[in-house]
Design a protein around this motif. Structure first.
Motif, mmCIF file in Angstrom:
data_model
loop_
_atom_site.group_PDB
_atom_site.id
_atom_site.type_symbol
_atom_site.label_atom_id
_atom_site.label_comp_id
_atom_site.label_asym_id
_atom_site.label_seq_id
_atom_site.Cartn_x
_atom_site.Cartn_y
_atom_site.Cartn_z
ATOM 1 N N LEU A 1 0.832 -1.209 0.000
ATOM 2 C CA LEU A 1 0.000 0.000 0.000
ATOM 3 C C LEU A 1 0.863 1.254 0.000
ATOM 4 O O LEU A 1 0.559 2.234 -0.696
ATOM 5 N N TYR B 1 2.119 1.729 -3.456
ATOM 6 C CA TYR B 1 1.046 2.152 -4.365
ATOM 7 C C TYR B 1 0.762 3.641 -4.210
ATOM 8 O O TYR B 1 0.698 4.378 -5.207
ATOM 9 N N PHE B 2 0.587 4.097 -2.976
ATOM 10 C CA PHE B 2 0.277 5.513 -2.756
ATOM 11 C C PHE B 2 1.448 6.413 -3.143
ATOM 12 O O PHE B 2 1.241 7.528 -3.642
ATOM 13 N N LEU C 1 1.350 7.151 -6.738
ATOM 14 C CA LEU C 1 0.319 8.133 -7.111
ATOM 15 C C LEU C 1 0.709 9.552 -6.718
ATOM 16 O O LEU C 1 -0.060 10.490 -6.933
ATOM 17 N N CYS D 1 -4.889 8.030 2.102
ATOM 18 C CA CYS D 1 -5.719 7.044 1.383
ATOM 19 C C CYS D 1 -6.625 7.665 0.322
ATOM 20 O O CYS D 1 -6.965 7.010 -0.664
ATOM 21 N N CYS E 1 -6.107 7.779 -3.702
ATOM 22 C CA CYS E 1 -6.534 6.757 -4.669
ATOM 23 C C CYS E 1 -7.784 7.175 -5.447
ATOM 24 O O CYS E 1 -8.142 6.539 -6.439
ATOM 25 N N GLU F 1 -7.434 7.498 -9.109
ATOM 26 C CA GLU F 1 -7.270 6.278 -9.892
ATOM 27 C C GLU F 1 -8.467 6.107 -10.831
ATOM 28 O O GLU F 1 -9.619 6.143 -10.396
ATOM 29 N N GLU G 1 -9.967 -1.007 -8.932
ATOM 30 C CA GLU G 1 -8.673 -0.858 -8.264
ATOM 31 C C GLU G 1 -8.842 -0.075 -6.958
ATOM 32 O O GLU G 1 -8.254 -0.410 -5.930
ATOM 33 N N ILE G 2 -9.655 0.966 -7.017
ATOM 34 C CA ILE G 2 -9.924 1.770 -5.820
ATOM 35 C C ILE G 2 -10.575 0.907 -4.747
ATOM 36 O O ILE G 2 -10.187 0.942 -3.570
ATOM 37 N N ILE H 1 -8.032 -1.426 -3.157
ATOM 38 C CA ILE H 1 -7.119 -0.715 -2.248
ATOM 39 C C ILE H 1 -7.816 -0.419 -0.924
ATOM 40 O O ILE H 1 -7.275 -0.657 0.163
#
Length: 386
Positions: A19, A22-23, A26, A50, A53, A56, A61-62, A65
């Motif tokens: 996570l 991933y963030f 972004l 958080c 996202c 996205e 996908e959202i 997550i």
């Protein structure tokens, strides 16, 4: 809405690491490395970013997550759980657009359903669920009534102040969607006040009365007069208006409206709808004491033209508050039964008399059947001797 548990095949620490990465990808201000303070600090940092996202483009996908974050939250003992869950819930309620809002709502609902039944955090999450559900037009799927709400919190028992806050939110989001349910919520809210603090419930009591009067399906209004916060309004215009709807006739309302037009409209009430309801209530009152009403009586008392009488009676019958049939030839309405507008001492006495008469009739029928049975037994015995 369903809220099944969320499970991942990798460890919580590895989940948190994924996570973070991933963030970070972004553009979120978060380090990719695990926190030396442990999974709880990881989660704290992840919750802080958080909502990144939301940019996205892939909604699935959202959802994945957010569900991953939920799975961590419900899998570890959180010493600072309230702050984390509050922060997470608040960020989710800011999801832009109804379509994304629905995706986020599903994740928030999963979080709520995966918390322990006795967890005080359930209240906070549920409150934000209602906020978000209102935005995406999904409240009726989450909240179905005050009985369901009691069951939701039967194990964690939120404070009186918390429930009052939730009832106010529910009333706000329901008043334009389901006026009947909004009225029930507001009555429940007023029931949380005691003699000691009822005087502080003035605004809630006024909203409760206005909502009940505006609801086209609510006709039995006298229980409102017994609510402590409503009693504190005695002498004010809103209480006078409620009293008219509880026990007086259309003419009294017309007089009140002519003298206080601005006040009636300031409460969000529609005059024509008020007149329509008062006509039905006045007819109920007439029918209580007179099982046969002439068209002339109806037109005079309810201020309608004779050509509209039959249409009006049909509207009354639709409410199922009155049972009657029209005799067009005789120009009368014959009432077989009607609901009482108020149910006080006189109505309780009448009900008692009906039940006593019923009991007496049942006893008489029972004794008669015993006599018939005894006669048949005696007759059969005589035939056997013969």
């Amino acid at each position: 809405m369903q809220g099944p548990a969320v499970f991942m095949d990798i460890s919580l620490e590895d989940q948190a690491l994924e996570l973070r990465k991933y963030f970070k990808s972004l553009g979120a201000e978060i380090a990719e490395e695990k926190s030396p303070k442990g999974i709880e600090d990881d989660l704290h940092k992840i919750v802080g970013v958080c909502d990144v996202c939301f940019k996205e483009p892939n909604e699935s996908e959202i959802e994945a997550i957010l569900n991953s974050i939920v799975s961590i939250m419900v899998s570890i003992p959180l010493e600072r759980g309230e702050n984390l869950i509050l922060a997470f819930s608040q960020r989710l309620t800011k999801a832009p657009g109804p379509k994304l809002g629905m995706v986020v709502l599903q994740s928030l609902w999963r979080l709520y359903n995966n918390l322990e039944a006795n967890s005080p955090l359930r209240y906070h999450v549920y409150y934000h669920v209602i906020e978000l559900a209102a935005r995406v037009g999904y409240v009726k799927e989450v909240f179905t009534g005050v009985d369901q709400l009691r069951r939701e919190f039967s194990a964690c028992t939120p404070s009186n102040e918390q429930m009052q806050k939730l009832y106010r939110l529910l009333h706000q989001v329901l008043k334009d969607q389901n006026s009947e349910l909004a009225s029930k919520v507001m009555i429940e809210l007023l029931g949380t006040y005691t003699d000691e603090n009822a005087s502080y419930a003035r605004e809630d009591a006024i909203k409760c009365i206005a909502t009940a009067l505006a609801d086209p399906t609510t006709f039995l209004l006298d229980p409102l007069l017994d609510l402590k916060p409503v009693r504190f309004l005695e002498g004010e215009l809103i209480h006078d208006l409620l009293t008219i709807f509880v026990s007086e006739k259309l003419s009294s309302y017309q007089t009140f409206y002519n003298n206080h037009k601005e006040f009636v409209h300031s409460q969000g009430l529609d005059h024509e709808q008020n007149v329509k309801k008062m006509r039905i209530l006045s007819f109920m009152q007439m029918a209580e004491t007179n099982p046969e009403l002439s068209y002339d009586e109806i037109t005079s008392e309810l201020q309608i033209e004779e050509k509209d009488v039959e249409a009006f009676i049909i509207e009354v019958l639709k409410t199922k508050l009155v049972r009657a049939r029209m005799d067009q030839a005789e120009r009368v309405v014959r009432v077989s039964s009607t609901m009482h507008r108020t149910f006080g001492r006189a109505q309780w006495q009448q009900l008692r008399d009906v039940l006593l008469a019923w009991r007496s009739n049942v006893h008489s029928a029972h004794e008669a059947m015993k006599s018939v049975a005894a006669a048949q037994i005696e007759y059969a015995a005589q035939n056997q001797k013969a």
